[in-house]
Design a protein around this motif. Structure first.
Motif, short mmCIF file in Angstrom:
data_model
loop_
_atom_site.label_atom_id
_atom_site.label_comp_id
_atom_site.label_asym_id
_atom_site.label_seq_id
_atom_site.Cartn_x
_atom_site.Cartn_y
_atom_site.Cartn_z
N MET A 56 0.84 -1.20 0.00
CA MET A 56 0.00 0.00 0.00
C MET A 56 0.87 1.25 0.00
O MET A 56 1.95 1.27 0.57
N THR A 57 0.40 2.30 -0.62
CA THR A 57 1.15 3.54 -0.74
C THR A 57 1.48 4.12 0.62
O THR A 57 2.62 4.56 0.86
N LEU A 58 0.52 4.14 1.55
CA LEU A 58 0.79 4.70 2.87
C LEU A 58 1.84 3.89 3.62
O LEU A 58 2.69 4.46 4.32
N THR A 59 1.80 2.58 3.49
CA THR A 59 2.79 1.74 4.16
C THR A 59 4.18 2.02 3.63
O THR A 59 5.14 2.17 4.39
N ILE A 60 4.30 2.12 2.31
CA ILE A 60 5.60 2.42 1.71
C ILE A 60 6.08 3.80 2.11
O ILE A 60 7.26 4.00 2.43
N LEU A 61 5.18 4.76 2.15
CA LEU A 61 5.54 6.12 2.55
C LEU A 61 6.01 6.17 4.00
O LEU A 61 7.03 6.80 4.31
N PHE A 62 5.29 5.50 4.90
CA PHE A 62 5.70 5.49 6.31
C PHE A 62 7.05 4.80 6.49
O PHE A 62 7.87 5.24 7.29
N LYS A 63 7.30 3.71 5.75
CA LYS A 63 8.59 3.04 5.84
C LYS A 63 9.71 3.95 5.36
O LYS A 63 10.79 3.98 5.93
#
Length: 82
Positions: A56-63
């Motif tokens: 997911m985009t948010l997961t990648i962004l948070f990582k």
């Protein structure tokens, strides 16, 4: 299928939100936010069902943000008192 419904709700809710902010249409702000958050929930449910929440985009962004913050901390120079 959940992603398609989520995408439609997301785009239409975003359109209503932008229309409300710009004053083009007198549409309801609460309904646009409800559609937008429902769409995000549908995206999350779709990724959970598929088993790829990490994509997911948010997961990648948070990582990415977490990685950048951790590398920034390790590069800080140690100050000497005295």
């Amino acid at each position: 299928m959940i992603h398609v419904v989520g995408l439609l709700l997301y785009s239409y809710g975003f359109y209503i939100l932008i229309s409300h902010v710009t004053g083009d249409h007198d549409l309801y702000l609460v309904s646009s936010l409800a559609m937008w958050f429902t769409a995000i929930d549908l995206f999350i449910v779709g990724h959970v069902i598929e088993g790829n929440v990490g994509a997911m985009t948010l997961t990648i962004l948070f990582k990415y943000v977490k990685f950048k913050l951790s590398t920034k901390r390790s590069r800080r120079p140690i100050s000497c008192a005295g």
